[in-house]
Structure formats: structure tokens, C-alpha cells
Design an enzyme around this catalytic site. Structure first.
Site, PDB file in Angstrom:
ATOM      1  N   LEU A 126      51.406  32.494   7.895  1.00  0.00           N
ATOM      2  CA  LEU A 126      50.869  32.418   6.534  1.00  0.00           C
ATOM      3  C   LEU A 126      51.920  32.782   5.490  1.00  0.00           C
ATOM      4  CD1 LEU A 126      48.504  32.229   4.466  1.00  0.00           C
ATOM      5  CD2 LEU A 126      48.017  34.637   4.975  1.00  0.00           C
ATOM      6  N   ARG A 246      42.441  44.182   8.647  1.00  0.00           N
ATOM      7  CA  ARG A 246      42.700  45.391   7.857  1.00  0.00           C
ATOM      8  C   ARG A 246      42.022  46.605   8.461  1.00  0.00           C
ATOM      9  NH1 ARG A 246      42.148  41.596   2.556  1.00  0.00           N
ATOM     10  NH2 ARG A 246      44.370  41.061   2.464  1.00  0.00           N
ATOM     11  N   GLU A 366      49.406  42.376   6.100  1.00  0.00           N
ATOM     12  CA  GLU A 366      47.959  42.127   6.000  1.00  0.00           C
ATOM     13  C   GLU A 366      47.388  42.647   4.676  1.00  0.00           C
ATOM     14  OE1 GLU A 366      45.600  42.425   9.519  1.00  0.00           O
ATOM     15  OE2 GLU A 366      47.361  42.264  10.819  1.00  0.00           O
TER      16      GLU A 366
END
Length: 391
Positions: A126, A246, A366
Site C-alpha cells: 500500500l 491497529r 499502520e
């Protein structure tokens, strides 16, 4: 979110994991750091224990733990070198969960069992120069060409890229519009023509974990590689996987903080200054007290947030609360651990020195701490505004 593993079975899984980490991995932490690699025999043992697929549903070959059980394992993972967790973390977390939550039955059948067994290492592609915590800035493009898609772009800091067999790649298919953000996610085999993995990054910490740049240059994949068969699934998949991740990272931070506290207690109880045991000094006791408060608070928070995620009560704000608090807390606990150790704590080969460097990354990936604050504050204000408008 499934019901998870039977409580008795999970207790056995947790006990075996704890025992393996304490008796095998911890004694070899320096070996992992010096070689900048997790030994093959540890990787094999972890696969045999089911660690590469502990969070993958049982129907696809995994152990099928839910997030409340995941965080208990994660606190054990955090107690040792974070490179170990990194090796199988993306299979269970941000990459594997994209397939679990958004993949077609055909995509799941093709990949999930191999991911769960450790045969396939998956990698979550990502992050870019201009798109990290916020995927909206994504520049990688995917363009239709007949029945295929052609992907072009560069990703950075991609965990497990040097050893990956499968990249879960996020790419923009069109500008954001009223239909959605225009971000899709594709399954790209690492050996596909046009995929180039850069040299292994040299990082501040987490020796033994592998990250690198990945370039996609005219990479052609079939329509079946589009996750869920939906061009707009990418943004939702990223946000959902990151929210779950998370909570997991928050638990890892608690585990690392517990280790830093335990190392501090051991040092303070056995080291003397001027003939006095260091732990008898009241200011050292005050630092240890601050560590304990942080660790206990973080553990309670992680368990509460995981329960809310499993029940569906809160899968957005609470995960950010847990990640923000626990990763910042762990940084403070590790800093105190170095202080308690004095000059010894600054020396390579000492556990708290490694922990201090390893956990610094937890506040970045993250979603940075700053992004978590925006999610928390913005989410609470939107809720308050809706409530005020309804009066």
C-alpha cells in the site's frame, strides 16, 4: 468476525506459543539481530505451530482465532524480537485479512490455505512516497487492457517484500468521484513479469525483518486478480484491514513494554551502585511504577478494544485509541528501561537497547500516531455533530 477458537483449545495454543518464545526464541535474539534474519528452523517450527495462519478461518486451513484471542497471542509475540512476528504478521493481518474479508471464493481457494500453512508469504503493498497512513494519495495506477489489468507504480517500506510470494497491491483505477475513491486491490504473484523488488532496507531496528521498495512496471494480471471483482473494494479493504491491524499492533506494543519492564526489574534487583541495590533507590522505584501503570493500562485497553471489535460495537475509533495509547506508552516504558539500566542500557546486545529501537516503528506503521488522533477526534466530532443536529 467468527466466534474464535474453543477456550480450552486456545489456552493450549497460547501456552505453547509462550513456551516456544521463552525457551527458544528469546535465547536466540542476538543471533537474529546479528544475522538480520530469522533462522530457518524457527520459521519451520512457527509454521508447524500454525502461526502463519492463526487468524485465518479454519475452513481455509488456519487456526481461526478471533481478535480477542489474537491480542493475547500478540502480547506474547511482542515479548521477543519483533522480527519473528513480522515474518508471519502480514499473512494473518493486513494482507491475509484483505482476502478473508473481500476476496471471492475462487481467490480464497487459490491462496488462503497456502498462506495459512506458510507455503506462501503475503505482502501488503500500500505505502508509497505520497501515500502512507492515508491511502487517498495513492499514485500507483491500474488500467484495463482487454480482459486484463496493467499495473504501474512504486511502493515503499513493504514488509516481507524480499521474501514474498504474493503482493496484495493497492492501485488507483480512476480519480475519486461520486461512485467511490477509485482504489482497487489486486493479487500479484511476486514472480509476475514487471515486478522488481529492491534491496533490503537498512533500518534503525527490527533486525531480522525484511522491508524494501517494490516497483510494478507494466505488470499484467487477469481480471480474476481484482480482489472481490470490485474496483472500489480497495479503500474499504485497506481501512478495514488497517483498523484490525491497529489493535494487533497495540497488543504487540504491550508485550514489548512488559518485556522492558521485566528487564528493568531484573537489572534493578541485581545491580548495585555504591554498595546499594539499584532497585532500593526511590527514584528508580518511581520509574518502575510508571512502567507498571503503563503496561497494565495498555493491557486492559487492548482487551476492551478487541472485545468491541469482535462484537462490532466499534471498529474504527477504538482501534485508533488502542494503537495511539499503547505504542506511545511502550516508547515511554522502553525509554525508562534504558534509563534504569544506565550506561549499560545504551550498549548493543542488551535487551532494552534493542527494544528501544524496535518499538519506535510501532508509532509509524499502520497509521502514525498523528493519523490516529485525527481518526479519533474527527470521528467523535462527527458523532457529536449528528447528535446535535438530531435535537
Amino acid at each position: 468476525m467468527g466466534p474464535g477458537v474453543d477456550a480450552e483449545d486456545f489456552a493450549a495454543i497460547l501456552a505453547a506459543t509462550r513456551d516456544y518464545i521463552r525457551t527458544v526464541v528469546i535465547p536466540r535474539e542476538r543471533e537474529i539481530a546479528d544475522a538480520d534474519a530469522v533462522p530457518d528452523d524457527i520459521r519451520t517450527a512457527l509454521a508447524e505451530m500454525g502461526m502463519f495462519g492463526y487468524a485465518i478461518p479454519q475452513e481455509w486451513g488456519g487456526l481461526g482465532v478471533n481478535l480477542s484471542q489474537d491480542v493475547e497471542l500478540a502480547m506474547e509475540f511482542g515479548y521477543t524480537s519483533l522480527a519473528m512476528r513480522s515474518l508471519f504478521g502480514t499473512n494473518n493481518g493486513i494482507a491475509g485479512q484483505v482476502l478473508v474479508g473481500f476476496g471471492t471464493d475462487e481467490q480464497k481457494a487459490e491462496w488462503l490455505e497456502r498462506i495459512a500453512s506458510g507455503e506462501v508469504i503475503s505482502s501488503f503493498a500500500l505505502t508509497e512516497d505520497g501515500a502512507g497512513s492515508n491511502p487517498a494519495g495513492l499514485a500507483t495506477r491500474a488500467v484495463r487492457d482487454g480482459g486484463d489489468w496493467v499495473i504501474d507504480g512504486t511502493k515503499r517500506f513493504i514488509t516481507n517484500a524480499p521474501v514474498a510470494d504474493l503482493f496484495v497491491v493497492f492501485a488507483r483505477t480512476r480519480p475519486a468521484d461520486q461512485r467511490g475513491p477509485g482504489i482497487a486491490v489486486f493479487l500479484v504473484p511476486a514472480d509476475a513479469p514487471g515486478v522488481t523488488v529492491g534491496p533490503k532496507d537498512r533500518k534503525m531496528g527490527q533486525e531480522g525483518s525484511s522491508t524494501s521498495e517494490v516497483v510494478f512496471s507494466g505488470v499484467r494480471v487477469p481480471a480474476s486478480a481484482l480482489v472481490g471483482g470490485d474496483e472500489d473494494a480497495g479503500y474499504r479493504a485497506a481501512m478495514t484491514s488497517l483498523a484490525r491491524g491497529r489493535v494487533h499492533i497495540a497488543a504487540v506494543a504491550v508485550g514489548s513494554a512488559q518485556r522492558a519492564l521485566d528487564e528493568s526489574l531484573s537489572h534493578a534487583a541485581t545491580t548495585t551502585q555504591g554498595g546499594t541495590v539499584v532497585g532500593d533507590f526511590q527514584l528508580v522505584q518511581a520509574m518502575i511504577a510508571d512502567q507498571q501503570v503503563g503496561v497494565m493500562s495498555g493491557r486492559a485497553l487492548v482487551r476492551e478494544v478487541a472485545a468491541k471489535y469482535v462484537s462490532g460495537e466499534d471498529r474504527r475509533i477504538a482501534p485508533s485509541v488502542a494503537k495511539l495509547y499503547c505504542t506511545e506508552m511502550a516508547g515511554k516504558v522502553a525509554d525508562l528501561a534504558v534509563q534504569i539500566h544506565g550506561g549499560t542500557g545504551y550498549m548493543r546486545g542488551v535487551a532494552v537497547e534493542r527494544i528501544y529501537r524496535d518499538i519506535r516503528l510501532l508509532r509509524l506503521y499502520e497509521g502514525t500516531s498523528e493519523i490516529q488522533k485525527l481518526i479519533i477526534g474527527g470521528g467523535l466530532m462527527r458523532g457529536a455533530t449528528r447528535e446535535a443536529g438530531g435535537r
